[in-house]
Motif scaffolding. Structure first.
Motif, PDB file in Angstrom:
ATOM      1  N   ALA A 105      -3.460  17.019  60.852  1.00 55.42           N
ATOM      2  CA  ALA A 105      -3.086  15.686  60.362  1.00 55.42           C
ATOM      3  C   ALA A 105      -3.748  15.374  59.025  1.00 55.42           C
ATOM      4  CB  ALA A 105      -3.453  14.633  61.400  1.00 55.42           C
ATOM      5  N   LEU A 106      -5.080  15.514  58.964  1.00 56.41           N
ATOM      6  CA  LEU A 106      -5.768  15.182  57.719  1.00 56.41           C
ATOM      7  C   LEU A 106      -5.554  16.277  56.683  1.00 56.41           C
ATOM      8  CD1 LEU A 106      -7.267  12.687  56.891  1.00 56.41           C
ATOM      9  CD2 LEU A 106      -9.436  13.826  57.409  1.00 56.41           C
ATOM     10  N   GLY A 107      -5.366  17.507  57.140  1.00 60.26           N
ATOM     11  CA  GLY A 107      -5.033  18.575  56.206  1.00 60.26           C
ATOM     12  C   GLY A 107      -3.708  18.309  55.508  1.00 60.26           C
ATOM     13  N   ALA A 108      -2.777  17.667  56.220  1.00 63.85           N
ATOM     14  CA  ALA A 108      -1.497  17.300  55.609  1.00 63.85           C
ATOM     15  C   ALA A 108      -1.688  16.268  54.507  1.00 63.85           C
ATOM     16  CB  ALA A 108      -0.545  16.767  56.675  1.00 63.85           C
ATOM     17  N   VAL A 109      -2.656  15.382  54.691  1.00 61.18           N
ATOM     18  CA  VAL A 109      -2.954  14.404  53.636  1.00 61.18           C
ATOM     19  C   VAL A 109      -3.456  15.125  52.383  1.00 61.18           C
ATOM     20  CG1 VAL A 109      -4.393  12.440  52.983  1.00 61.18           C
ATOM     21  CG2 VAL A 109      -3.448  12.574  55.298  1.00 61.18           C
ATOM     22  N   GLY A 110      -4.381  16.075  52.594  1.00 64.87           N
ATOM     23  CA  GLY A 110      -4.862  16.852  51.457  1.00 64.87           C
ATOM     24  C   GLY A 110      -3.750  17.657  50.800  1.00 64.87           C
ATOM     25  N   ALA A 111      -2.868  18.239  51.625  1.00 62.74           N
ATOM     26  CA  ALA A 111      -1.743  18.997  51.078  1.00 62.74           C
ATOM     27  C   ALA A 111      -0.813  18.089  50.280  1.00 62.74           C
ATOM     28  CB  ALA A 111      -0.973  19.671  52.213  1.00 62.74           C
ATOM     29  N   TRP A 112      -0.607  16.866  50.769  1.00 64.07           N
ATOM     30  CA  TRP A 112       0.242  15.927  50.040  1.00 64.07           C
ATOM     31  C   TRP A 112      -0.341  15.608  48.669  1.00 64.07           C
ATOM     32  CZ3 TRP A 112      -1.002  10.737  48.734  1.00 64.07           C
ATOM     33  CH2 TRP A 112       0.042  10.027  48.136  1.00 64.07           C
ATOM     34  N   LEU A 113      -1.652  15.440  48.616  1.00 61.03           N
ATOM     35  CA  LEU A 113      -2.298  15.174  47.328  1.00 61.03           C
ATOM     36  C   LEU A 113      -2.117  16.364  46.382  1.00 61.03           C
ATOM     37  CD1 LEU A 113      -5.608  13.488  48.557  1.00 61.03           C
ATOM     38  CD2 LEU A 113      -3.681  12.365  47.406  1.00 61.03           C
ATOM     39  N   GLY A 114      -2.319  17.584  46.920  1.00 61.42           N
ATOM     40  CA  GLY A 114      -2.140  18.765  46.088  1.00 61.42           C
ATOM     41  C   GLY A 114      -0.700  18.949  45.644  1.00 61.42           C
ATOM     42  N   CYS A 115       0.243  18.709  46.555  1.00 58.19           N
ATOM     43  CA  CYS A 115       1.662  18.834  46.210  1.00 58.19           C
ATOM     44  C   CYS A 115       2.062  17.808  45.153  1.00 58.19           C
ATOM     45  CB  CYS A 115       2.519  18.655  47.455  1.00 58.19           C
ATOM     46  SG  CYS A 115       2.466  20.039  48.616  1.00 58.19           S
ATOM     47  N   ARG A 116       1.526  16.617  45.279  1.00 58.96           N
ATOM     48  CA  ARG A 116       1.870  15.562  44.322  1.00 58.96           C
ATOM     49  C   ARG A 116       1.425  15.933  42.919  1.00 58.96           C
ATOM     50  NH1 ARG A 116       0.125   9.173  44.910  1.00 58.96           N
ATOM     51  NH2 ARG A 116       1.472   8.374  43.235  1.00 58.96           N
ATOM     52  N   ARG A 117       0.273  16.584  42.814  1.00 59.35           N
ATOM     53  CA  ARG A 117      -0.214  16.990  41.502  1.00 59.35           C
ATOM     54  C   ARG A 117       0.677  18.061  40.874  1.00 59.35           C
ATOM     55  NH1 ARG A 117      -5.648  16.335  40.197  1.00 59.35           N
ATOM     56  NH2 ARG A 117      -5.742  18.495  39.469  1.00 59.35           N
ATOM     57  N   ARG A 118       1.338  18.841  41.706  1.00 55.40           N
ATOM     58  CA  ARG A 118       2.177  19.936  41.203  1.00 55.40           C
ATOM     59  C   ARG A 118       3.666  19.607  41.215  1.00 55.40           C
ATOM     60  NH1 ARG A 118      -0.374  23.453  37.993  1.00 55.40           N
ATOM     61  NH2 ARG A 118      -2.396  24.092  38.861  1.00 55.40           N
ATOM     62  N   GLY A 119       4.016  18.417  41.664  1.00 55.59           N
ATOM     63  CA  GLY A 119       5.415  18.044  41.712  1.00 55.59           C
ATOM     64  C   GLY A 119       6.205  18.767  42.779  1.00 55.59           C
ATOM     65  N   ILE A 120       5.554  19.078  43.893  1.00 57.19           N
ATOM     66  CA  ILE A 120       6.185  19.813  44.986  1.00 57.19           C
ATOM     67  C   ILE A 120       6.422  18.867  46.156  1.00 57.19           C
ATOM     68  CG2 ILE A 120       5.828  21.644  46.699  1.00 57.19           C
ATOM     69  CD1 ILE A 120       4.152  23.106  44.573  1.00 57.19           C
ATOM     70  N   ALA A 121       7.589  18.958  46.761  1.00 56.66           N
ATOM     71  CA  ALA A 121       7.888  18.148  47.933  1.00 56.66           C
ATOM     72  C   ALA A 121       7.061  18.636  49.118  1.00 56.66           C
ATOM     73  CB  ALA A 121       9.369  18.212  48.267  1.00 56.66           C
ATOM     74  N   LEU A 122       6.387  17.711  49.805  1.00 55.29           N
ATOM     75  CA  LEU A 122       5.523  18.084  50.922  1.00 55.29           C
ATOM     76  C   LEU A 122       6.308  18.799  52.017  1.00 55.29           C
ATOM     77  CD1 LEU A 122       2.765  18.019  52.315  1.00 55.29           C
ATOM     78  CD2 LEU A 122       3.368  15.764  53.226  1.00 55.29           C
ATOM     79  N   ALA A 123       7.531  18.363  52.292  1.00 55.67           N
ATOM     80  CA  ALA A 123       8.327  18.988  53.351  1.00 55.67           C
ATOM     81  C   ALA A 123       8.609  20.451  53.039  1.00 55.67           C
ATOM     82  CB  ALA A 123       9.634  18.224  53.545  1.00 55.67           C
TER      83      ALA A 123
END
Length: 313
Positions: A105-123
């Motif tokens: 769950a919290l790892g997904a939050v971190g992944a979302w932050l990383g994806c947002r920086r790279r312009g990648i869709a979390l899904a």
């Protein structure tokens, strides 16, 4: 005595001078590296930049470790904050105690932050990462083996795990052999990884649907494994708390798959023949709209390159 059994390791900590090297930590680290490696290969096969996966992992891994520990402490607070306990031990991650639901769950939050920086869709990232994530879990579970923890009920099966007296439950100090539930979960996780790779190769699920399949398969296995475990756990209405969490996650993942399937079906329209569905003309019986290609920021030719994932051989 059992004629055949699995021995427990004689030690789980080695010292290099004043520095302890803990097997539990090594298993977690090995799992992380394996998961990142597999995710990177899968992302590159989908047309993405493999280096971006390492960048996202720098966010997801610390968040995941923190989430795993918080889940463990919150669901079992009496281990650290009851009378006579040492609250400082809540910080001793090396003693074990990382809850996978909290880590994801919290790892997904971190992944979302990383994806947002790279312009990648979390899904899209989640679909690429799902097999690597469950591979990391399979390897990390061996840390419980070295700590002689999270084993199951007593058994005389040939693969019973021999537990040293210092680690046996107070209720059965003279019983030596127990179900190796760490091994059951590790093998189950490897099976889930194989299933996800097959589903991805066969059906190409996108927009988070492969990740939802991971949640379904993992929680189904966790349910029967939890039924064997005898370590400390809080109960609610006769079930271990982890069973309730698994049931809720299973239901949520199933609802997501149903909802996205209906939405995709409504947008693409029903069809009964290959000629109706194969609108992109590549002869695979799947339309371009139904493949749901990753919405990563790079590179732009991802939809033209549909080579098979090199890890799915």
């Amino acid at each position: 005595m059992n004629l055949a059994y699995l021995p427990s390791p004689s030690q789980g900590v080695w010292h290099l001078g004043p520095f302890p090297i803990r097997a539990y930590a090594l298993c977690i680290i090995a799992g992380i590296f394996a998961g990142v490696w597999l995710t990177g290969r899968r992302w590159a096969a989908r047309g993405g930049n493999r280096d971006h996966i390492a960048d996202i992992a720098l966010w997801a891994v610390p968040f995941g470790v923190l989430g795993g520990r918080l889940y463990h402490v919150i669901t079992d607070p009496e281990l650290y904050f009851a009378a006579g306990k040492q609250p400082i031990r809540a910080l001793y991650i090396w003693d074990g105690g990382l809850g996978i639901p909290g880590a994801v769950a919290l790892g997904a939050v971190g992944a979302w932050l990383g994806c947002r920086r790279r312009g990648i869709a979390l899904a899209d990232f989640a679909d690429a990462a799902a097999p690597g994530l469950v591979l990391a879990q399979a390897i990390g579970r061996w840390g419980n083996y070295f700590n002689q923890e999270l084993f199951g009920s007593p058994t005389h099966l040939p693969w019973a795990l021999l537990i040293d007296p210092a680690h046996r439950p107070d209720t059965s100090p003279n019983v030596a052999f127990y179900h190796p539930t760490f091994l059951y979960e590790s093998l189950w996780d490897l099976g889930v990884m194989a299933l996800l790779l097959w589903l991805d190769r066969r059906y190409r699920p996108r927009r988070g649907r492969l990740f939802a399949c991971y949640v379904l398969a993992y929680t189904a296995g966790r349910a029967w494994i939890e039924a064997l475990r005898i370590d400390h756990a809080n109960h609610f209405l006769g079930l271990r708390l982890n069973d309730w969490v698994s049931a809720l996650l299973f239901a949520g993942a199933l609802a997501y798959l149903i909802a996205t399937h209906r939405r995709t079906g409504a947008s693409t329209g029903a069809s009964t023949s290959t000629s109706d569905t194969d609108s992109d003309g590549d002869g695979d019986g799947v339309s371009e709209a139904e493949t749901d290609a990753p919405q990563a920021a790079s590179p732009p030719d991802r939809d033209r390159n549909r080579d098979r994932d090199p890890t799915d051989k």
